[in-house]
Design an enzyme around this catalytic site. Structure first.
Site, short mmCIF file in Angstrom:
data_model
loop_
_atom_site.label_atom_id
_atom_site.label_comp_id
_atom_site.label_asym_id
_atom_site.label_seq_id
_atom_site.Cartn_x
_atom_site.Cartn_y
_atom_site.Cartn_z
N ARG A 56 38.88 44.22 46.31
CA ARG A 56 38.75 42.88 46.89
C ARG A 56 40.07 42.45 47.54
O ARG A 56 41.15 42.86 47.12
CB ARG A 56 38.36 41.87 45.81
CG ARG A 56 36.93 41.99 45.33
CD ARG A 56 36.57 40.86 44.37
NE ARG A 56 37.42 40.86 43.18
CZ ARG A 56 38.42 40.02 42.96
NH1 ARG A 56 38.73 39.11 43.87
NH2 ARG A 56 39.13 40.09 41.84
N LYS A 197 30.47 39.92 45.40
CA LYS A 197 31.22 38.79 44.85
C LYS A 197 31.06 37.52 45.68
O LYS A 197 31.19 36.41 45.16
CB LYS A 197 32.70 39.16 44.72
CG LYS A 197 32.97 40.16 43.60
CD LYS A 197 32.44 39.69 42.25
CE LYS A 197 32.85 40.62 41.13
NZ LYS A 197 32.25 40.24 39.82
N HIS A 216 30.92 35.11 34.53
CA HIS A 216 31.41 36.45 34.87
C HIS A 216 31.43 37.26 33.58
O HIS A 216 32.44 37.36 32.89
CB HIS A 216 32.81 36.34 35.47
CG HIS A 216 33.32 37.62 36.03
ND1 HIS A 216 34.65 37.94 36.10
CD2 HIS A 216 32.67 38.70 36.55
CE1 HIS A 216 34.80 39.13 36.64
NE2 HIS A 216 33.61 39.62 36.93
N SER A 234 37.68 42.42 35.85
CA SER A 234 37.47 43.82 36.14
C SER A 234 38.50 44.68 35.39
O SER A 234 39.68 44.37 35.37
CB SER A 234 37.61 44.06 37.65
OG SER A 234 37.47 45.42 37.95
N ARG A 318 34.31 53.44 42.17
CA ARG A 318 33.16 52.67 41.72
C ARG A 318 31.85 53.42 41.92
O ARG A 318 31.71 54.26 42.81
CB ARG A 318 33.06 51.36 42.52
CG ARG A 318 34.18 50.38 42.28
CD ARG A 318 33.94 49.54 41.06
NE ARG A 318 35.00 48.57 40.84
CZ ARG A 318 34.90 47.56 39.97
NH1 ARG A 318 33.81 47.41 39.25
NH2 ARG A 318 35.90 46.72 39.81
#
Length: 513
Positions: A56, A197, A216, A234, A318
């Site tokens: 991100r 997101k 979250h 995360s 990921r």
């Protein structure tokens, strides 16, 4: 299904080359391969590489400063304003860029509960990104698809780059949300997590209006219908710890807590793959098969076998796969009220206990604090664990004042008599660089004890610095590691580090008092 150019949020006179509506997984995989967007790994998963952006980019995220939301948004470093003129200008440029291009559209939902879900549409420049959203969001039935009317749209054009000098952005990348136009523009970054997101942020804006707490967190459920939530940023273990073979997975990242219970926002999982192994995380390992999107995972050039230890592209590797890739996953992913809540933190100081029990007041403080360490790769510029406070364990995704969410959580803890534990999945025996990361087997044993109720039967003692309650014994865990001071060779250094972190907690909480 072709509902016309107007419905794709690009205007009546927009003329794309081709528009593909709601393609199947097989069609999207084959199209991605034909277009050279990715390659198949040995398991059948589609491996893609996202280039410069492998996580991100929070400094490139904006909310359009519009009259209807101006007084509602908690403006600041997280929620950066951008003018309506800048948004309209970028929208026009993106629209022109997508003219005469092949586009891929997904229609679905954010939210597994029919009463609280948000109908969404995602328009993609790349087939692989359309596969990503197909696997991550709630996929509609044929009947639902026929009646589908999107209430929010994402337009993702990674190949278009902004000009910061003229477009009002900070770089060539941008993630911009207009609540009035119900539109999200994404450009300059190929990282698919921005789409996921962005919708999470949208849900964080709308759901409190329905007296529903957006969270979250991951969630799972046991044989006795006992629901557990795992909050954490995360890299703290939300996905790993909720993927428990003895419990059924509800979701790995985003949920709502309404008067009816909890529900997943998504129809899939977005799991970190670094150092993934079949022994430690069998559910995730087995989920990486045909239909899964692998981001930035290194493959053997000959065998196409994934090397999950290789960080050549990024540490933030990921896998995006649908919930039905997890055996026994709860579908539709709705459940009752949680009995246990875990706050997961990766403490880089190495001074927080591996598990401790919180009072309601402590729970609210830790929720507002959201302390953890950002781990390498999840954001641009993060190369080693960095201590941070992320309100509600999700500050980057909260458009509203944090106390709105904290108040809602406190009310639910009281109403449903929910137990709350703080779990340190970070360092033990010293700070980062000296100590070692907490063993996953020990963390699982502590989580199990909290879930089956045996932990509540143990004797507890108060931590002298943080005041949390530390158990004196947990089955399967060496007793000496339960009290972190015992694991440090230099006790004076431990005391100094603990006091330092306690002072940071105190200073951070001042803004909420």
């Amino acid at each position: 299904m072709n509902t016309g150019a107007q419905s794709i949020a690009l205007g009546q006179d927009f003329t794309p080359q081709t528009v593909h509506y709601n393609l199947s997984v097989n069609e999207l995989v084959n199209t991605s391969l034909a277009r050279g967007e990715g390659v198949l790994a040995s398991t059948g998963a589609l491996r893609v590489v996202t280039g410069k952006y492998t996580g991100r980019s929070p400094k490139d995220k904006f909310i359009v400063d519009e009259p209807s939301v101006h007084n509602q948004i908690a403006w600041g470093e997280v929620n950066r304003p951008i003018s309506q003129d800048c948004f309209e200008n970028l929208y026009a440029q993106v629209r022109a860029y997508l003219e005469n291009r092949e586009l891929f559209i997904f229609d679905g939902f954010a939210g597994a509960h029919e009463k609280y879900r948000l109908p969404i549409r995602v328009i993609n420049e790349y087939a692989w990104q359309n596969l990503f959203v197909h696997q991550l969001f709630i996929r509609p039935t044929e009947a639902e698809l026929e009646a589908h009317k999107p209430e929010f749209t994402i337009i993702a054009a990674p190949g278009f780059q902004a000009n910061p000098q003229t477009d009002g952005t900070n770089s060539e990348a941008f993630i911009i949300c207009s609540f009035e136009k119900r539109l999200i523009l994404i450009g300059g970054t190929h990282y698919a997590g921005e789409m996921k997101k962005s919708i999470f942020s949208v849900m964080n804006y709308f759901l409190p209006l329905k007296n529903t707490l957006p969270m979250h967190c991951s969630a799972n459920i046991g044989k006795e219908d006992d629901v557990a939530l795992f909050f954490g940023l995360s890299g703290t273990g939300k996905t790993t710890l909720s993927a428990d073979p003895k419990r059924r997975l509800i979701g790995d990242d985003e949920h709502g807590w309404s008067a009816d219970g909890i529900f997943n926002f998504e129809g899939g999982c977005y799991a970190k793959c670094i150092d993934l192994s079949a022994e430690k995380e069998p559910q995730i390992w087995n989920a990486i098969k045909y239909g899964t999107v692998l981001e930035n995972v290194v493959l053997n050039p000959k065998t196409k076998v994934a090397d999950y230890k290789d960080k050549s592209f990024t540490e933030n590797t990921r896998a995006a796969y649908p919930l039905n890739h997890i055996d026994g996953a709860v579908i539709p992913s709705v459940a009752g009220h949680p009995k246990v809540v875990f706050f997961l933190t990766a403490d880089a100081f190495g001074v927080l206990p591996p598990i401790s029990k919180l009072t309601k007041e402590q729970a609210m403080d830790h929720f507002l604090s959201g302390y953890t360490s950002k781990v390498a790769g999840t954001e641009r510029g993060i190369t080693e664990p960095t201590a941070t406070f992320s309100t509600c364990f999700g500050a980057p995704f909260l458009p509203l004042e944090p106390r709105v969410y904290a108040k809602m959580l406190g009310e639910r803890i009281s109403t449903y008599d929910t137990k709350v534990y703080l779990v340190n999945t970070g360092w033990s025996g010293g700070s980062y660089g000296v100590g070692k990361r907490m063993k996953l087997a020990y963390t699982r044993a502590m989580i199990t004890a909290a879930l089956n109720g045996s932990l509540e039967k143990e004797n507890f003692k108060a931590d002298p610095t943080f005041g949390v309650l530390i158990p004196e014994h947990v089955d399967g865990v060496p007793s000496e590691i339960l009290t972190p001071r015992n694991t440090w060779e230099n006790k004076e250094e431990f005391d100094k580090a603990a006091q330092d972190l306690a002072a940071r907690f105190k200073e951070n909480l001042k803004k909420f008092k």
